[in-house]
Design a protein around this motif. Sequence first.
Motif, PDB file in Angstrom:
ATOM      1  N   VAL A  14      -0.977  -7.854  11.367  1.00  0.00           N
ATOM      2  CA  VAL A  14       0.080  -7.462  10.889  1.00  0.00           C
ATOM      3  C   VAL A  14       1.408  -7.833  11.652  1.00  0.00           C
ATOM      4  CG1 VAL A  14       1.640  -5.300  10.491  1.00  0.00           C
ATOM      5  CG2 VAL A  14      -0.907  -5.457   9.840  1.00  0.00           C
ATOM      6  N   ARG A  15       2.081  -8.425  11.255  1.00  0.00           N
ATOM      7  CA  ARG A  15       3.290  -9.059  12.023  1.00  0.00           C
ATOM      8  C   ARG A  15       4.589  -8.402  11.312  1.00  0.00           C
ATOM      9  NH1 ARG A  15      -0.202  -9.764  14.610  1.00  0.00           N
ATOM     10  NH2 ARG A  15      -0.608 -11.417  15.935  1.00  0.00           N
ATOM     11  N   GLY A  16       4.599  -7.736  10.277  1.00  0.00           N
ATOM     12  CA  GLY A  16       5.935  -7.359   9.620  1.00  0.00           C
ATOM     13  C   GLY A  16       5.424  -6.242   8.823  1.00  0.00           C
ATOM     14  N   VAL A  17       6.447  -5.211   8.757  1.00  0.00           N
ATOM     15  CA  VAL A  17       6.573  -3.956   8.080  1.00  0.00           C
ATOM     16  C   VAL A  17       7.612  -3.664   7.239  1.00  0.00           C
ATOM     17  CG1 VAL A  17       5.983  -1.353   7.918  1.00  0.00           C
ATOM     18  CG2 VAL A  17       4.748  -2.962   9.435  1.00  0.00           C
ATOM     19  N   LEU A  18       7.744  -3.603   5.976  1.00  0.00           N
ATOM     20  CA  LEU A  18       8.856  -3.337   5.181  1.00  0.00           C
ATOM     21  C   LEU A  18       8.829  -2.045   4.450  1.00  0.00           C
ATOM     22  CD1 LEU A  18      11.715  -4.195   4.052  1.00  0.00           C
ATOM     23  CD2 LEU A  18      10.401  -5.353   2.329  1.00  0.00           C
ATOM     24  N   TRP A  19       9.607  -0.868   4.672  1.00  0.00           N
ATOM     25  CA  TRP A  19       9.488   0.263   3.855  1.00  0.00           C
ATOM     26  C   TRP A  19       9.823  -0.074   2.574  1.00  0.00           C
ATOM     27  CZ3 TRP A  19       6.322   2.680   6.921  1.00  0.00           C
ATOM     28  CH2 TRP A  19       6.654   3.128   8.131  1.00  0.00           C
ATOM     29  N   ARG A  20       9.272   0.693   1.709  1.00  0.00           N
ATOM     30  CA  ARG A  20       9.632   0.443   0.208  1.00  0.00           C
ATOM     31  C   ARG A  20      10.969   0.689   0.049  1.00  0.00           C
ATOM     32  NH1 ARG A  20      11.601  -0.714  -3.512  1.00  0.00           N
ATOM     33  NH2 ARG A  20      11.096  -0.661  -5.361  1.00  0.00           N
ATOM     34  N   VAL A  75       1.052  -1.357  -0.024  1.00  0.00           N
ATOM     35  CA  VAL A  75       0.124  -0.036   0.007  1.00  0.00           C
ATOM     36  C   VAL A  75       0.883   1.149   0.169  1.00  0.00           C
ATOM     37  CG1 VAL A  75      -1.759  -1.154   1.108  1.00  0.00           C
ATOM     38  CG2 VAL A  75      -0.129  -0.142   2.445  1.00  0.00           C
ATOM     39  N   GLU A  76       0.164   2.359  -0.427  1.00  0.00           N
ATOM     40  CA  GLU A  76       1.118   3.720  -0.400  1.00  0.00           C
ATOM     41  C   GLU A  76       1.096   4.153   0.905  1.00  0.00           C
ATOM     42  OE1 GLU A  76       2.331   5.371  -2.556  1.00  0.00           O
ATOM     43  OE2 GLU A  76       1.917   4.409  -4.531  1.00  0.00           O
ATOM     44  N   ASN A  77      -0.150   4.119   1.954  1.00  0.00           N
ATOM     45  CA  ASN A  77      -0.007   4.713   3.048  1.00  0.00           C
ATOM     46  C   ASN A  77      -0.955   3.738   3.822  1.00  0.00           C
ATOM     47  OD1 ASN A  77      -0.145   6.476   5.362  1.00  0.00           O
ATOM     48  ND2 ASN A  77      -1.826   7.096   4.774  1.00  0.00           N
ATOM     49  N   PHE A  78      -0.276   3.238   5.129  1.00  0.00           N
ATOM     50  CA  PHE A  78      -1.143   2.429   5.864  1.00  0.00           C
ATOM     51  C   PHE A  78      -2.048   3.296   7.081  1.00  0.00           C
ATOM     52  CE2 PHE A  78      -2.332  -0.738   9.116  1.00  0.00           C
ATOM     53  CZ  PHE A  78      -2.377  -1.816   8.399  1.00  0.00           C
ATOM     54  N   VAL A 135       4.145  -4.088   2.855  1.00  0.00           N
ATOM     55  CA  VAL A 135       5.155  -3.181   2.204  1.00  0.00           C
ATOM     56  C   VAL A 135       4.452  -1.988   2.011  1.00  0.00           C
ATOM     57  CG1 VAL A 135       6.509  -3.004  -0.061  1.00  0.00           C
ATOM     58  CG2 VAL A 135       6.163  -5.595   1.008  1.00  0.00           C
ATOM     59  N   VAL A 136       5.114  -0.780   2.383  1.00  0.00           N
ATOM     60  CA  VAL A 136       4.550   0.542   2.224  1.00  0.00           C
ATOM     61  C   VAL A 136       5.639   1.470   2.299  1.00  0.00           C
ATOM     62  CG1 VAL A 136       4.689   0.531   4.954  1.00  0.00           C
ATOM     63  CG2 VAL A 136       2.949   1.906   3.808  1.00  0.00           C
ATOM     64  N   GLU A 137       4.866   2.570   1.402  1.00  0.00           N
ATOM     65  CA  GLU A 137       5.934   3.670   1.303  1.00  0.00           C
ATOM     66  C   GLU A 137       5.837   4.253   2.873  1.00  0.00           C
ATOM     67  OE1 GLU A 137       7.478   4.979  -1.117  1.00  0.00           O
ATOM     68  OE2 GLU A 137       6.361   3.755  -2.994  1.00  0.00           O
ATOM     69  N   GLU A 138       7.044   5.116   2.986  1.00  0.00           N
ATOM     70  CA  GLU A 138       7.117   5.530   4.508  1.00  0.00           C
ATOM     71  C   GLU A 138       6.100   6.521   5.170  1.00  0.00           C
ATOM     72  OE1 GLU A 138      11.156   6.540   6.948  1.00  0.00           O
ATOM     73  OE2 GLU A 138      11.287   6.093   4.708  1.00  0.00           O
ATOM     74  N   HIS A 139       4.800   6.182   4.907  1.00  0.00           N
ATOM     75  CA  HIS A 139       3.549   6.793   5.427  1.00  0.00           C
ATOM     76  C   HIS A 139       2.839   5.918   6.400  1.00  0.00           C
ATOM     77  CE1 HIS A 139       4.947  10.034   2.729  1.00  0.00           C
ATOM     78  NE2 HIS A 139       4.476   9.038   1.570  1.00  0.00           N
ATOM     79  N   TRP A 140       2.748   6.034   7.761  1.00  0.00           N
ATOM     80  CA  TRP A 140       2.069   5.185   8.487  1.00  0.00           C
ATOM     81  C   TRP A 140       1.147   6.064   9.432  1.00  0.00           C
ATOM     82  CZ3 TRP A 140       2.302  -0.189   8.720  1.00  0.00           C
ATOM     83  CH2 TRP A 140       1.471  -0.899   9.765  1.00  0.00           C
ATOM     84  N   SER A 141      -0.106   6.036   9.266  1.00  0.00           N
ATOM     85  CA  SER A 141      -1.053   7.045   9.987  1.00  0.00           C
ATOM     86  C   SER A 141      -2.072   5.972  11.030  1.00  0.00           C
ATOM     87  CB  SER A 141      -1.625   8.000   9.209  1.00  0.00           C
ATOM     88  OG  SER A 141      -2.338   7.284   8.109  1.00  0.00           O
ATOM     89  N   ALA A 142      -1.815   4.795  10.901  1.00  0.00           N
ATOM     90  CA  ALA A 142      -2.703   4.072  11.748  1.00  0.00           C
ATOM     91  C   ALA A 142      -2.195   3.531  13.094  1.00  0.00           C
ATOM     92  CB  ALA A 142      -3.068   2.745  10.958  1.00  0.00           C
ATOM     93  N   ASP A 143      -3.193   3.287  14.111  1.00  0.00           N
ATOM     94  CA  ASP A 143      -2.768   2.885  15.329  1.00  0.00           C
ATOM     95  C   ASP A 143      -2.087   1.486  15.219  1.00  0.00           C
ATOM     96  OD1 ASP A 143      -3.103   1.398  18.075  1.00  0.00           O
ATOM     97  OD2 ASP A 143      -4.060   3.098  18.500  1.00  0.00           O
ATOM     98  N   LEU A 144      -0.962   1.325  15.747  1.00  0.00           N
ATOM     99  CA  LEU A 144      -0.112   0.053  15.444  1.00  0.00           C
ATOM    100  C   LEU A 144      -0.705  -1.347  16.389  1.00  0.00           C
ATOM    101  CD1 LEU A 144       3.652   1.231  15.449  1.00  0.00           C
ATOM    102  CD2 LEU A 144       2.745  -0.474  13.881  1.00  0.00           C
ATOM    103  N   GLN A 145      -1.389  -0.715  17.585  1.00  0.00           N
ATOM    104  CA  GLN A 145      -1.635  -1.845  18.130  1.00  0.00           C
ATOM    105  C   GLN A 145      -3.005  -2.479  17.790  1.00  0.00           C
ATOM    106  OE1 GLN A 145      -1.851  -1.934  22.698  1.00  0.00           O
ATOM    107  NE2 GLN A 145      -1.535   0.247  22.309  1.00  0.00           N
ATOM    108  N   VAL A 146      -3.603  -1.641  16.777  1.00  0.00           N
ATOM    109  CA  VAL A 146      -4.742  -2.013  16.372  1.00  0.00           C
ATOM    110  C   VAL A 146      -4.416  -3.059  15.119  1.00  0.00           C
ATOM    111  CG1 VAL A 146      -6.737  -1.293  14.801  1.00  0.00           C
ATOM    112  CG2 VAL A 146      -6.535  -0.169  16.898  1.00  0.00           C
TER     113      VAL A 146
END
Length: 225
Positions: free
Chosen positions: A107-113, A66-69, A90-101
């Motif tokens: 979600v068990r892993g995140v990789l910046w594009r 996704v572009e933005n999580f 796999v996400v562009e460096e934009h994260w605006s969601a609650d991580l715990q949610v």
Amino acid sequence: MSLRPFSVSALRSFGRETTMSPISVAVHAADLVTRMGLEGFVRLASRLALIPVDEAWRADVVVVAVENFDACAMKLLRRLCSSSPRFLVVVEEHWSADLQVAVECGVRGVLWRADFTAARFTGSIVSVAEGGGDFPPLLQGRLMDEVQRTYRDVLAPQGLTASGLTEREIDVLRLVSEGFTVEEIAQKLRYSERTVKNVIHGLMKRLNLRNRVHAVAYALRCGLI
């Protein structure tokens, strides 16, 4: 989001991995080029087996690009699979969601594009499939902050520890594990026997535990005692 072209030599070397039990992977990406690129890496990795995204429910890991999580991305995860999947985002460096949610959504892993490489991609998938987690340092710190806020604002006011148990419940379980009777536990903790019985019954009911042995096993497995 579109993946940059990869060299043939990189793709070939990416496929030279030790043969082990295959990890089933489903890939979702709105952008066709990105989806084809990610699926290509999955096909070339000897440990990974690509399955259709409409069968994501049976995948060991579901990769989502996704572009933005954000809240919309979390709705996408729930729509992709209603069971209990493990997601690698796999996400562009934009994260605006609650991580715990996000973690609650699987979600068990995140990789910046920007950090994407063949080795990191497959390594993240394997880590997630084997029950691990793989988050960038920035998100790890943010997750710890959110956990701390949850404890301070939600759990602590109710007398709960981060484990979801009260200090009193942990004390009683510890003594049960050491072989003390209800009467002896009451004496040691200066409670009535009825209070001790109520504590044990309450936590067994809340955690769906069958008996005291099961309760002690749960506490040991979770590292509470």
